[in-house]
Design a protein around this motif. Structure first.
Motif, short mmCIF file in Angstrom:
data_model
loop_
_atom_site.label_atom_id
_atom_site.label_comp_id
_atom_site.label_asym_id
_atom_site.label_seq_id
_atom_site.Cartn_x
_atom_site.Cartn_y
_atom_site.Cartn_z
N SER A 103 -0.16 8.18 4.51
CA SER A 103 -0.14 7.13 5.54
C SER A 103 -0.11 7.73 6.95
CB SER A 103 1.08 6.26 5.34
OG SER A 103 2.24 7.06 5.39
N ASN B 231 11.10 -1.41 4.93
CA ASN B 231 10.45 -0.58 3.92
C ASN B 231 11.14 -0.73 2.57
OD1 ASN B 231 8.40 0.41 5.45
ND2 ASN B 231 9.39 2.36 5.92
N ARG C 135 7.30 1.78 9.66
CA ARG C 135 7.50 2.65 10.82
C ARG C 135 6.18 2.90 11.54
NH1 ARG C 135 10.18 7.57 8.20
NH2 ARG C 135 8.87 6.84 6.49
N MET D 221 0.80 -1.21 0.00
CA MET D 221 0.00 0.00 0.00
C MET D 221 0.84 1.27 0.00
SD MET D 221 -2.60 -1.41 2.81
CE MET D 221 -4.23 -0.73 2.67
N LEU D 222 2.10 1.18 -0.35
CA LEU D 222 2.92 2.38 -0.42
C LEU D 222 2.40 3.29 -1.53
CD1 LEU D 222 6.69 1.39 -0.02
CD2 LEU D 222 5.08 2.15 1.71
N THR E 10 -1.66 1.67 5.18
CA THR E 10 -0.29 1.90 4.72
C THR E 10 0.51 0.61 4.79
OG1 THR E 10 1.71 3.21 5.02
CG2 THR E 10 0.57 2.52 7.01
N SER E 11 1.65 0.59 4.09
CA SER E 11 2.59 -0.52 4.23
C SER E 11 3.87 -0.05 4.90
CB SER E 11 2.93 -1.11 2.86
OG SER E 11 1.82 -1.78 2.33
N ASP E 12 3.88 1.21 5.37
CA ASP E 12 5.07 1.79 5.99
C ASP E 12 5.32 1.12 7.35
OD1 ASP E 12 7.04 3.30 7.14
OD2 ASP E 12 6.15 5.24 6.60
N GLU F 224 5.67 7.79 -1.45
CA GLU F 224 6.50 7.03 -0.50
C GLU F 224 7.55 6.19 -1.21
OE1 GLU F 224 3.60 6.29 3.33
OE2 GLU F 224 3.07 5.31 1.45
N LYS G 36 13.16 0.68 8.80
CA LYS G 36 13.59 1.37 7.59
C LYS G 36 14.01 0.37 6.52
CE LYS G 36 17.21 4.40 5.85
NZ LYS G 36 18.51 5.01 6.12
N TRP H 22 18.73 6.06 10.94
CA TRP H 22 18.23 4.69 11.14
C TRP H 22 16.72 4.58 11.05
CZ3 TRP H 22 14.77 3.42 14.91
CH2 TRP H 22 14.57 4.38 15.91
#
Lengths: 332, 363
Positions: free
Chosen positions: B20, B242, B304, A96-97, B300-302, A101, B239, A113
């Motif tokens: 997101s 992602n 974080r 779903m990005l 979202t797929s994030d 993004e 991170k 980080w």
């Protein structure tokens, strides 16, 4: 102009414990700043292996690749990522990005980080998206985009990585012609306006001939030919590399032609599009166009209406379409 | 005209663009939700305890009914804490595995990690029986630790097999392979248990039915540190995960060490799934469905955002499932995995129907 990438006696291939398989050998050339180079060649010539070796992903059999004077195979992955970015053939499934993004992931080598984006990062991401003309796509998820839109976003992502060199492997493979032209225009813009050096491998001869500053032509089993597209056509390198049974490269039109065994000959009189396309249809059907032939075809255009007249043994036949013309000729 | 252009440039697009981040307001709601379910877990059961009673017991002041203190501190609190840790750990492990294997139905259970952990525990219990049955009771902490070590070793072995197999087979085939590995482990466990005495088999049989109720205070010194290391590790890798969404080749081209990321992330998944399985038994479905619920909720797929989301959602759902099991049912004893299946199976069906890759049209 300054060379960003230099290949020095580069021999690529695969090495296992027992033997080594050489794919391309002894290549010496360079990629200049702001230059768009297309790597073309028939299937199996070793384009992908060469691309992987130049991008530092695969070790060479011998020779070296230099990036701004440093041996690319000795650089740390993080350093390399700030200098060189990739766009690949593979379709990306990024869940779903959103497109924004995905482009933001281009900032990966620069963020801390946690991956937190600073204002300066956002600015670069927005510039990359604007450069790609993808402003309307930014808020949509990648899965909603068409193949062409998706590759545009991947190019923008590679640009947001702020590299000196962008390497693109067959990125237009799944795209239709307008989309391919669009990507090529975008790459030209990135090379001209931002001074990126771009190496693009492609199957699309026509696009490479029209868009590249230089062509690296890799024939199967032969040595790599380098030059402006026109040079390679004029010295016959192009024709030789793609010479295959039943097909040849026509240096007049800059396109490939399929050989036919002609069994009929006709003479063709006419002008403009209608004559050009009539000739094409005839050749496709094994009819040779020869001014001295006994059968004569006259193409006449009046008021957007094309008429073909066949003159043979003193008699005339009037025909209203190319399709019917071919049927009529074949009858004889 | 000029003025409109200036405003459109000066607008801070960055805030608008990260769609997101528009659902971040859900986090406080999830935290409150976790606390509410926590209080319900402590208060509801065959004996009802009011909130004031719970608070008094927890802060150590006098309560009107002394049995309340025993019920909460000896029974309900360790069970609830185990559910919180277990849910958060399995959710996080599921998210890590789904991204790493690029497989929406991956999870500690679907990939056979749970079965591997069970096999490891069965082996430890059996060897203890062979060495001397008093071993586990005599060195309680060591015995405790050896069971967890056995579980984690089982997880690691299964993961090594699955990582290797995943290079050669498609998404769906891998899941079938994982299920078969699970059956194989179950078969081996039956054979192994043949060599133990009956009382130990009984203990194992009870444990084999997943439940948070089998976790006691003495287990926490092992369970908590491992879960914390796994969760913190998972957070540090968000991170990198992602970047993994774009596939390994792109991830590598961005300067990511793919090997190291895989190793650390899988290590975290083992630290999260192994100990939980060692103490709670096989908990089905939770690791698989929680990441999907988090993605749906936060859109979202994030990672974080997803990583903290799966921890909170995991804590809520595991507690709620456990609460449902421990409602004062009159005639019936409910199994935790039955409740998990009631929530989990429909979610899995939905994922299969929604996802092209899962329907098998596109690999």
């Amino acid at each position: 102009m300054e060379a960003v990438i230099e290949l020095e006696n580069l021999t690529t291939g695969y090495r296992s414990l027992s033997n080594e398989k050489i794919i391309t050998s002894e290549i010496n050339t360079s990629l200049l700043r702001g230059e768009l180079v297309c790597l073309i060649g028939p299937n199996g010539a070793g384009k992908s292996t060469l691309m992987r070796t130049i991008s530092g992903d695969q070790k060479p059999i011998s020779g070296k690749v230099f990036l701004e004077g440093k041996n690319i195979h000795e650089l740390t992955p993080k350093y390399l990522a700030k200098k060189l970015s990739l766009v690949l053939t593979e379709r990306v499934h990024a869940g779903m990005l959103t497109a924004y993004e995905v482009v933001a992931l281009g900032r990966f080598p620069y963020t801390d980080w946690s991956g937190k984006l600073k204002d300066s990062d956002h600015k670069i991401i927005q510039e990359a998206i604007a450069m790609a003309g993808a402003d309307e796509l930014a808020d949509r998820t990648l899965s909603e985009l068409s193949d062409g839109e998706r590759q545009k976003i991947m190019v923008a992502r590679a640009f947001a990585q702020e590299p000196q060199v962008m390497i693109l492997d067959e990125v237009t493979a799944f795209l239709d012609l307008p989309r391919r032209v669009e990507i090529m225009k975008l790459l030209r813009k990135m090379a001209n306006e931002s001074g990126k050096s771009i190496l693009l491998s492609t199957h699309d001869m026509d696009l490479a001939l029209r868009g590249a500053d230089r062509i690296w032509l890799l024939p199967k089993g032969g040595s790599m030919q380098i030059g402006a597209p026109e040079d390679l056509i004029l010295n016959g390198a192009f024709q030789e590399a793609f010479a295959t049974e039943g097909m040849h490269f026509d240096s007049q039109s800059g396109a490939f032609r399929i050989h036919n065994n002609y069994d009929t000959e006709v003479a063709l009189i006419g002008e403009g599009d209608s004559a050009t396309w009539t000739q094409r249809a005839l050749e496709r059907n094994g009819v040779k166009v020869d001014p001295d032939a006994k059968i004569l075809i006259k193409v006449q255009s009046d008021q957007d209406q094309n008429v073909w007249i066949i003159e043979q043994n003193g008699s005339e036949t009037e025909i209203r379409s190319v399709y019917d013309l071919i049927i009529q000729i074949k009858k004889n | 005209m000029a003025s409109t252009i200036t405003t459109s440039i000066s607008t801070p697009k960055s805030k608008v663009r990260l769609a997101s981040h528009s659902r971040l307001f859900l986090f406080p709601i999830l935290i409150v939700g976790t606390l509410v379910v926590f209080l319900l877990e402590l208060g509801i059961g065959s004996v009802k305890i009011p909130v004031s009673g719970i608070v008094n017991v927890l802060i150590g002041s006098q309560v009107s009914d002394s049995t309340w203190s025993t019920i909460i501190l000896e029974l309900r609190l360790p069970r609830t804490l185990a559910a919180i840790i277990g849910g958060a750990a399995l959710g996080a492990a599921g998210l890590q595995l789904q991204t790493l294997f690029k497989n929406p139905l991956a999870g500690p259970w679907a990939l056979g990690l749970t079965a591997g952990a069970q096999l490891g525990v069965a082996l430890v219990v059996t060897s203890a029986a062979v060495i001397g049955s008093s071993f586990l009771e005599k060195f309680e902490f060591m015995g405790n630790l050896s069971i967890v070590a056995g579980a984690m070793l089982g997880c690691v072995l299964v993961l090594m097999v699955m990582v290797t197999v995943s290079k050669y087979v498609s998404t769906i085939t891998l899941l079938i392979f994982g299920l078969m590995l699970g059956f194989l482990a179950q078969g081996l466990i039956s054979v192994i248990l043949h060599f133990t005495n009956q009382s130990q088999t009984k203990i194992y049989a009870g444990w084999n039915d997943g439940s948070f109720a089998g976790v006691y205070w003495e287990h926490f010194p092992v369970l908590v540190p491992m879960a914390i290391v796994g969760l913190v590790g998972g957070w540090l890798m968000t991170k990198s995960l992602n970047a993994f969404l774009l596939g390994e080749n792109y991830a590598r081209s961005m300067g990511l060490s793919v090997k190291r990321t895989r190793l650390i992330t899988l290590g975290c998944a083992v630290l999260l799934a192994g100990p939980v399985t060692a103490y709670c038994g096989p908990i089905l479905f939770l690791g698989l469905i929680i990441p999907h619920l988090a993605r749906g909720l936060f859109s979202t797929s994030d990672h974080r955002i997803l990583m903290p989301a799966v921890m909170l959602l995991g804590a809520i759902i595991a507690q709620a499932a456990d609460l449902f099991v421990h409602l004062p049912w009159e005639k019936h004893f409910l199994h935790l995995n039955a409740v998990n299946a009631l929530i989990g199976a429909p979610v899995v069906m939905w994922v299969i129907l929604k996802n092209k890759k899962m329907r098998g049209f596109e690999i």
